[in-house]
Design an enzyme around this catalytic site. Structure first.
Site, mmCIF file in Angstrom:
data_model
loop_
_atom_site.group_PDB
_atom_site.id
_atom_site.type_symbol
_atom_site.label_atom_id
_atom_site.label_comp_id
_atom_site.label_asym_id
_atom_site.label_seq_id
_atom_site.Cartn_x
_atom_site.Cartn_y
_atom_site.Cartn_z
ATOM 1 N N CYS A 116 -50.406 -4.607 40.705
ATOM 2 C CA CYS A 116 -51.549 -5.288 40.105
ATOM 3 C C CYS A 116 -52.567 -5.499 41.216
ATOM 4 C CB CYS A 116 -51.114 -6.636 39.544
ATOM 5 S SG CYS A 116 -52.344 -7.320 38.398
ATOM 6 N N CYS B 253 -54.762 -8.270 41.105
ATOM 7 C CA CYS B 253 -55.332 -9.632 41.053
ATOM 8 C C CYS B 253 -55.142 -10.435 42.331
ATOM 9 C CB CYS B 253 -54.835 -10.407 39.840
ATOM 10 S SG CYS B 253 -53.082 -10.774 39.855
ATOM 11 N N CYS C 233 -57.342 -8.173 37.438
ATOM 12 C CA CYS C 233 -56.224 -7.247 37.676
ATOM 13 C C CYS C 233 -56.678 -5.800 37.860
ATOM 14 C CB CYS C 233 -55.233 -7.350 36.532
ATOM 15 S SG CYS C 233 -54.612 -9.037 36.326
ATOM 16 N N LYS D 292 -47.276 -8.165 27.683
ATOM 17 C CA LYS D 292 -47.639 -9.307 28.526
ATOM 18 C C LYS D 292 -48.769 -10.065 27.853
ATOM 19 C CE LYS D 292 -49.307 -10.538 33.124
ATOM 20 N NZ LYS D 292 -49.667 -10.053 34.456
ATOM 21 N N ARG E 169 -50.486 -18.571 39.618
ATOM 22 C CA ARG E 169 -51.821 -18.246 40.152
ATOM 23 C C ARG E 169 -52.119 -19.082 41.387
ATOM 24 N NH1 ARG E 169 -54.827 -17.062 34.385
ATOM 25 N NH2 ARG E 169 -53.418 -15.350 33.857
ATOM 26 N N GLU F 20 -47.576 -1.649 21.985
ATOM 27 C CA GLU F 20 -47.563 -1.594 23.457
ATOM 28 C C GLU F 20 -46.264 -0.959 23.962
ATOM 29 O OE1 GLU F 20 -49.709 -2.092 25.652
ATOM 30 O OE2 GLU F 20 -51.242 -3.439 24.896
ATOM 31 N N LYS G 121 -43.232 -10.810 28.496
ATOM 32 C CA LYS G 121 -43.608 -11.903 29.388
ATOM 33 C C LYS G 121 -44.675 -12.762 28.729
ATOM 34 C CE LYS G 121 -45.912 -12.561 33.722
ATOM 35 N NZ LYS G 121 -46.675 -11.989 34.768
ATOM 36 N N SER H 179 -43.647 -18.848 35.740
ATOM 37 C CA SER H 179 -43.807 -20.043 36.584
ATOM 38 C C SER H 179 -43.967 -21.336 35.781
ATOM 39 C CB SER H 179 -45.008 -19.837 37.512
ATOM 40 O OG SER H 179 -46.172 -19.551 36.768
ATOM 41 N N TYR I 228 -37.336 -17.694 38.501
ATOM 42 C CA TYR I 228 -37.356 -18.500 39.724
ATOM 43 C C TYR I 228 -36.105 -19.369 39.832
ATOM 44 C CZ TYR I 228 -42.110 -16.876 39.302
ATOM 45 O OH TYR I 228 -43.204 -16.063 39.155
#
Ligand code: PBG
Length: 339
Positions: free
Chosen positions: A121, A123, A131, A204, A214, A242, A257, A284, A323
């Site tokens: 990506c 970004c 992105c 996504k 972010r 997709e 996601k 996150s 995570y």
């Protein structure tokens, strides 16, 4: 057959029986551990919006990954925080960029013991935080700035090839440009990387659950948002469009996601394409909610983490980017079982 002949509780009285008839299993091989590699720091730095999660300088990855390996965690996905950003995201595809250096070092230290996935990506590398590449379009006398799909593809392909050259095993395009999987497949093949896989962030959503990431990756868009390329949270069947495009373009693994607010989508994609390995990204914001609530004592963090991860697998995910990977692997190793 009905009650009293049938008593579902017979299979719930004893823990041993519950464990024997449980439909879902979880192991460290199911996890892909996100790692933030930061070119601007000398020692690990905690991410304030992600309590207990750190960014690492390249030199600290050896000890961090050793700790993961001891827990049976062999899959990592790398995200980079570069020193410099520009309009074209040039440090995303620089041969000495932060990710390229990190891959080389990880492969040098660990060889094939660790499977290195990389996020593809722009970004984190563009000054505007989008992105892809921004272009101005004038249409009907109206000026619009937008992320230019086909121009962006060239830079994303360059990024994927630079990761493969450094030794990445699987590249994971997360940018939601149309045609990116096919373009990367062709780019990799043309450069002799036939066996480098593609895990596509096929489905996504434009989600507010990415907020803490972010901050972690310093990748918030400087203007506008990502709704012109990421999916609308109100859509479910569009996920199949997709997913089918990415399968046709050569994706090896699909991803949905975020995970928790989209369990219906995980189920739909897995049941529609059962032969495709499916990953889900426990993002996150999902992590932060569990941490915030458990740190205040409102919920039992260990129990909730297990319930979350088992639920994502139960919905149909084969792999989970999370995570929580190291805490979950530690709990599993200790035989922790709250069910
Ligand atoms: C894009 C990317 C994002 C995440 C993973 N890859 C952020 C975004 O689309 O804004 C989010 C992951 C998370 O929230 O944990 N490079």
């Amino acid at each position: 057959m009905k009650y009293p002949d049938v008593r579902p509780r017979r299979l719930r009285y004893l823990k041993q029986i519950r464990d024997s008839v449980a439909e879902t299993t979880l192991s460290p091989c199911d996890f892909i551990v996100p790692i933030f590699v930061d070119e601007t720091i000398d020692s690990p730095k905690e991410i304030s919006a992600m309590p207990g999660y750190y960014r690492y300088p390249v030199e600290h990855l050896e000890s961090h990954i050793n700790m993961l390996l001891e827990l049976g965690l062999k899959n990592v996905i790398l995200f980079g925080i570069p020193k410099t950003k520009d309009d074209l995201g040039s440090s995303a595809y620089a041969s000495d960029g932060i990710i390229q250096r990190a891959i080389r070092m990880i492969k040098k230290w660990f060889g094939d013991e660790v499977i290195v996935f990389t996020d593809v990506c722009l970004c984190e590398y563009t000054s505007h935080g989008h992105c892809g590449i921004i272009s101005k379009v004038v249409h009907g006398g109206i000026e619009r700035w937008f992320v230019d799909n086909d121009v962006s593809l060239n830079y994303l392909v360059k990024t994927a090839i630079s990761h493969a050259e450094a030794g990445a095993d699987v590249v994971a395009p997360s940018n939601m440009m149309d045609g990116v999987v096919g373009a990367i497949r062709k780019g990799l093949d043309d450069h002799g990387f036939k066996y480098v896989g593609i895990m596509s962030y096929a489905v996504k959503y434009a989600s507010s659950f990415y907020g803490p990431f972010r901050e972690a990756a310093e990748s918030a868009p400087a203007f506008g948002d990502r709704r012109s390329y990421q999916m609308d949270p109100r859509n479910k069947y569009e996920a199949l469009k997709e997913a089918s495009l990415d399968i046709d373009e050569g994706a090896d693994i699909l991803m949905v996601k975020p995970a928790l607010p989209y369990l219906d989508v995980i189920h739909l994609v897995k049941s529609s394409y059962p032969w495709m390995p499916l990953a889900a990204y426990n993002v996150s914001g999902e992590y932060l909610m569990v941490k915030a609530a458990s740190s205040k004592g409102y919920m039992d963090g260990d129990k909730v983490v297990m319930e979350v991860l088992y639920s994502i697998k139960r919905a149909g995910a084969d792999l989970i980017l999370t995570y929580h990977a190291s805490e979950a692997a530690r709990l599993l190793r200790e035989g922790y079982n709250p069910f």
